[in-house]
Scaffold this active site. Structure first.
Site, PDB file in Angstrom:
ATOM      1  N   GLY A  38       7.069  -1.251   2.734  1.00 44.03           N
ATOM      2  CA  GLY A  38       6.263  -2.244   3.450  1.00 44.03           C
ATOM      3  C   GLY A  38       5.308  -2.973   2.523  1.00 44.03           C
ATOM      4  O   GLY A  38       4.803  -2.381   1.572  1.00 44.03           O
ATOM      5  N   ASP A  44      -2.236   7.816   2.669  1.00 39.56           N
ATOM      6  CA  ASP A  44      -1.840   9.216   2.834  1.00 39.56           C
ATOM      7  C   ASP A  44      -1.102   9.806   1.642  1.00 39.56           C
ATOM      8  O   ASP A  44      -0.446  10.833   1.763  1.00 39.56           O
ATOM      9  CB  ASP A  44      -1.008   9.377   4.116  1.00 39.56           C
ATOM     10  CG  ASP A  44       0.248   8.514   4.088  1.00 39.56           C
ATOM     11  OD1 ASP A  44       0.432   7.751   3.103  1.00 39.56           O
ATOM     12  OD2 ASP A  44       1.041   8.584   5.034  1.00 39.56           O
ATOM     13  N   THR A  87       0.494   2.652  -0.394  1.00 37.39           N
ATOM     14  CA  THR A  87       0.587   2.947   1.032  1.00 37.39           C
ATOM     15  C   THR A  87      -0.651   2.428   1.696  1.00 37.39           C
ATOM     16  O   THR A  87      -1.768   2.722   1.283  1.00 37.39           O
ATOM     17  CB  THR A  87       0.678   4.448   1.330  1.00 37.39           C
ATOM     18  OG1 THR A  87       0.215   4.637   2.689  1.00 37.39           O
ATOM     19  CG2 THR A  87      -0.211   5.260   0.432  1.00 37.39           C
ATOM     20  N   ARG A 103      13.752  -1.911   1.849  1.00 39.22           N
ATOM     21  CA  ARG A 103      13.739  -0.449   1.963  1.00 39.22           C
ATOM     22  C   ARG A 103      15.038   0.160   1.401  1.00 39.22           C
ATOM     23  O   ARG A 103      15.368   1.309   1.668  1.00 39.22           O
ATOM     24  CB  ARG A 103      13.539  -0.042   3.423  1.00 39.22           C
ATOM     25  CG  ARG A 103      12.224  -0.553   4.015  1.00 39.22           C
ATOM     26  CD  ARG A 103      11.837   0.142   5.301  1.00 39.22           C
ATOM     27  NE  ARG A 103      10.624  -0.445   5.851  1.00 39.22           N
ATOM     28  CZ  ARG A 103       9.387  -0.080   5.512  1.00 39.22           C
ATOM     29  NH1 ARG A 103       9.189   0.873   4.637  1.00 39.22           N
ATOM     30  NH2 ARG A 103       8.329  -0.685   6.046  1.00 39.22           N
ATOM     31  N   ASP A 147       6.355   6.647  -0.663  1.00 38.56           N
ATOM     32  CA  ASP A 147       7.208   7.836  -0.768  1.00 38.56           C
ATOM     33  C   ASP A 147       8.637   7.547  -1.221  1.00 38.56           C
ATOM     34  O   ASP A 147       9.127   8.123  -2.190  1.00 38.56           O
ATOM     35  CB  ASP A 147       7.332   8.450   0.635  1.00 38.56           C
ATOM     36  CG  ASP A 147       6.340   9.569   0.814  1.00 38.56           C
ATOM     37  OD1 ASP A 147       5.340   9.564   0.066  1.00 38.56           O
ATOM     38  OD2 ASP A 147       6.574  10.410   1.681  1.00 38.56           O
ATOM     39  N   ARG A 184       1.286   6.482  11.507  1.00 38.73           N
ATOM     40  CA  ARG A 184       2.314   7.277  12.171  1.00 38.73           C
ATOM     41  C   ARG A 184       1.940   8.751  12.162  1.00 38.73           C
ATOM     42  O   ARG A 184       1.995   9.427  13.155  1.00 38.73           O
ATOM     43  CB  ARG A 184       3.641   7.132  11.409  1.00 38.73           C
ATOM     44  CG  ARG A 184       4.261   5.775  11.535  1.00 38.73           C
ATOM     45  CD  ARG A 184       5.487   5.902  12.385  1.00 38.73           C
ATOM     46  NE  ARG A 184       5.573   4.743  13.235  1.00 38.73           N
ATOM     47  CZ  ARG A 184       6.699   4.313  13.757  1.00 38.73           C
ATOM     48  NH1 ARG A 184       7.837   4.929  13.488  1.00 38.73           N
ATOM     49  NH2 ARG A 184       6.693   3.283  14.553  1.00 38.73           N
ATOM     50  N   ASP A 190      -1.489   3.286   4.456  1.00 38.54           N
ATOM     51  CA  ASP A 190      -1.964   4.379   5.298  1.00 38.54           C
ATOM     52  C   ASP A 190      -2.901   5.340   4.572  1.00 38.54           C
ATOM     53  O   ASP A 190      -3.482   6.224   5.196  1.00 38.54           O
ATOM     54  CB  ASP A 190      -0.764   5.181   5.832  1.00 38.54           C
ATOM     55  CG  ASP A 190       0.052   4.386   6.833  1.00 38.54           C
ATOM     56  OD1 ASP A 190      -0.538   3.528   7.516  1.00 38.54           O
ATOM     57  OD2 ASP A 190       1.268   4.622   6.938  1.00 38.54           O
TER      58      ASP A 190
END
Lengths: 340, 340, 340, 340
Positions: C10, C127, C123, C70, C101, C169, C125
């Site tokens: 992303g 994370d 990321t 992706r 990842d 998520r 996120d």
């Protein structure tokens, strides 16, 4: 003299600027009474005195310090009676209603009953007739354009089509101008339906050439094929509109199915209403408020303030609510120059 | 047909939107030639062909992709001759000049010499007569209001007076509207001089009541006492104006000396010109560009585009440059309601 | 030396800053080859040479100039072979993979096969384990907080509950920090499920006292009751998560049903990813890029750059992808202090 | 228990988040007393009780609701006595001082006198030792980067050199990071003086290649030639620094004189301090406030909160004020990669 003021309908950046404009320009012998939550405040008798200190700096804040509701006091005889009692009880000589169609219709009706009423038009949709702009609109367009600006990089990086849904049930102003400002590659508004095939033609042309695309769609847009579809409870609301988020998801799905392109939908919804108004809207709200107070002092009632060019004028209350100002074809055609 | 376009004078958010509007709305058989750095490009013969791809997405960028300068080709006979030679050499049928007074004056003169010329008015100061707004202005007001919003918290936390200087040599529009929008407690503009004593009266009243204050001052404002001061080289420029940053520092010093309050000055200067235009300015620029091209196609030369209410119209080039649009007294008086 | 660089997964604000950092800090004898659309570029052999001029000013832009996808080149033997052929054909001595990842797992596998590979973690996120922050995260938090700030005025004016859904998520970082920054009155993240009844207790307490409420919910949050619900195709995706927009709508419906309050939902979705990075993310991306190039020059391969305090360090590629960094209970507990 | 809290020194975005963090995390039996205008409030005995309602939503506002000053209560014996009397009179068991060097030095001294004191470091300059970041800093860097972003278009359109001055008397952090983030083409900070000739070398190289340039300079930077210049009253202040606005104007003049290029200067000054904090600073301020209250409850006095990586820790009060954290050479060298 005591003036009751209230804000009704959906909130809109600039409401507080109007309130401040009224309070600050009131002569010393005039008392301003804020009626809480629109006409509801007059029905249940909830109010607060507004002084200079109460409005210090509020023109910068979104929303309305008076709260708002969609209460229509003429909906029941009981509510009408309570409203009239409270007007008497609070000793209100004049009522200034700040709001959209519904709010102004009540004000007009009060006026026709002999009450001294003034209207200040409010619609984030920019669809009030006889005024060039209403406050809140430029803020919504800016927030929308900003959001679309931000989506360009994602659409481009991933080679995607992003469909972004903005406000506009019947009038496509916000969607059209935010889309134009941010360079959307196709803009779909309620005034000018298109068939799915026409839309796909634009999609294919753009994707072939540039490999990514932003489509701005108003919540009230319906593809020509769906124009007479009424009744699917899960998707169509009581007004026959596709539900919030509905049209963007619908378009994302159908485009993806029919072309195989990767699509995403984004619904701006309430993000467009909130937050600090742009300078333009703060000033327009302020001028509306000051002009409303001038009308009061001149005894010019039953009127609504409006913007014409650079001037604030006033028109009969009925004129403002008579017709919706839709996007004229000429203007829509101009936007089409940039569909590619 | 070949159309030469150029941008002259100070840069302004929205210039690129005009350029894009012209290029994108040009019919297929029309070639657009970008002349570099204003009229200078025509004098030295520096130009580039502009296609759809060159203007993709540029309406979002500040500045001008064509560059700009203050070159006046009528300043010397030599330059005039070179300009006319280059018009011929480049095969230009029409010239569209996007700029302020100086740029439009050249366009008007070319027009009177028989050339086909169109003008697009540009001034961040909003002082062009016969148009409601020019692009760039709303962006400058927003940036200014934003900056003043930000200064409130410092002024309040420290109990200070902050004097913030904005653009405006002769017309105080940017200062007035940014000041009104952001709740400045006193606004000083060239059109309405005040004596130092009058200013100090406002200062003392505000400080007694609230303990902090924001004063917005236009670079061209002069206290009544200084109106006839000419000649101090270090502070007064060739036009008799106090130099950039001059009036803010001057006011900070004199207020501090005369009242003992802690003062600070901030000069916004070039910050107001730069950066991405607001949605309003992107759209206004776009519409100006499209309308300029329409004038070309209709053969309606010697004219300047303008905004009246929601409509783009055109007026004779001379009208736009005839007089400056200053802040009318009525409007200034309205702002005074909020001086406290 | 020739270095291939690519961006996968992303998009994320700051990717371009990494690219610029690598290119600008490359010694003169090092060639940088941009591989287009992530690993896909290496499989299909689509690339471009990157010079100083190509990266001028790009750190300010969202997205990635290299495009992204992706694609996993180890998904099929055929793709793996093509990738290895293209590495040879392009003469790449080193590969720098910028991504999450999936992208880093491919880089680690290439490294274990003997290729010289470096990873830059990405990321939105936040994370990734073993790094304090990743670029893009602060931008997302700021955009989210800004949006929530804006929703406060609407919620307050209408006396509503607005449920706003943000990314996350499995890790609730963006939702938690945007919610904390913007003063959400309840924050729901995947790491700490709550029952509907617990949620309603917060809702009632807040509404009784203040009459309006903002709830920030991560897309991956599920009320305890739904934890084991799998399989409703229309609402649950392949990972067992409620679909995008699902949880916000779900919460809005159930709260409205069970309490009678007026609720609305807003889904921020892709708005959080796009647009110009904050200063922090531009700098972090830049430093990551420069450090990656330093690792190359030192011959320190098979490693991933990371942030520890104020320092950029590097760790073995495997460490970064080993575990997810979830919100620790201590930190979540801190946010609870402000749930009211 | 009664805790007195105060904010001292220059205002800084995030101060209100600290105040809210302390008040909201205080157990029910703990009373928080806000001391007005820094230590001055303790000397003159001006204070207010702070409850949950007083701090609702304040973390979003710039400045400090408690006001601030630079009063040092140890400056005179008289003030010290009054301060100690007021501590007793107000019944304060603990004092939390939020501020920079000066404020924390007072807190440390009180601590050494046996009072229970906690410090929260505050500096927009990011120069407190032993903490990774202080709140307000990221906001200042963002505002600065935003301003510089905006100046690019003007500099480019006009082919100019714009010199922009940011904060930083001794430590160049704000200037360095805002400059890096916004792509300034040369960054000048106090830690690394340069000769005028070195500066001109950068200028000529950049102008030859690109034709425009942005130089970011910290207020405390002095060209090597001026390092020992002390005493010119009109330009050098009591600390031997060139006055606010001095270095930018100085550089603009000397570059223009020596190269003939068109230069402009812009001084950001107080614009960097004000306004709504970024999400990062709101959260950091909040965490500092909560941690300060935790130290109180644990009885861990004489300490200052600090950020290490992602953790809030505490260190002895003396450590924070012991040394200034300057920009290390390694980091400055990294920024030089982008000087072109």
């Amino acid at each position: 003299m005591r003036i009751g003021i209230l804000t009704g309908g959906g909130d809109c950046p600039g409401l507080n600027a109007v309130i401040r404009g009224i309070v600050k320009s009131a002569p010393e012998n005039v008392e301003i009474i804020g009626l809480m939550h629109g006409w509801k405040g007059l029905v249940v008798g909830e109010s607060m005195k507004l002084t200079d200190n109460d409005v210090e700096g509020i023109h910068i804040l979104g929303g309305t310090i008076l709260g708002t509701s969609r209460t229509n006091p003429f909906k029941s005889e009981d509510m009408r009676i309570k409203m009239e009692e409270n007007i008497k009880k609070l000793g209100l000589d004049v009522i200034i209603g700040i709001g959209g169609d519904d709010t102004l219709t009540v004000a007009a009706r009060l006026s026709s009953m002999g009450y001294k009423a003034i209207g200040v038009p409010k619609t984030i949709d920019n669809d009030v007739a006889n005024t060039d702009y209403t406050f809140g609109y430029q803020t919504a367009v800016n927030v929308g354009a900003d959001a679309i600006d931000r989506l360009h990089s994602t659409a481009k990086s991933h080679g995607r089509i992003i469909i972004v849904e903005l406000m506009g049930r019947e009038a496509g102003w916000v969607t059209l101008e935010a889309g134009m400002a941010a360079g959307a590659h196709l803009i779909l508004i309620p005034e000018y339906p298109m068939t799915i095939d026409e839309i796909l033609t634009y999609v294919k042309k753009r994707m072939d050439r540039f490999g990514y695309m932003i489509i701005a769609v108003a919540e009230g847009f319906k593809p020509t094929e769906l124009e007479n579809v009424v009744g699917d409870e899960s998707k169509i609301d009581a007004f026959g509109h596709i539900k919030l988020g509905g049209i963007a998801h619908y378009m994302a799905n159908i485009i993806s199915e029919r072309t195989g392109y990767d699509t995403r939908s984004v619904v701006l919804g309430h993000l467009l209403r909130g937050g600090t108004p742009t300078a333009f809207d703060r000033i327009l709200g302020t001028r509306y408020g000051v002009h409303a107070m001038e009308l009061v002092m001149k005894g010019d009632f039953g009127r609504m303030v409006a913007l014409k060019g650079n001037d604030i004028i006033s028109i009969p209350l009925e004129y403002g609510i008579a017709t919706k100002k839709l996007v004229p074809f000429e203007y829509y055609k101009l936007s089409q120059i940039f569909f590619d």
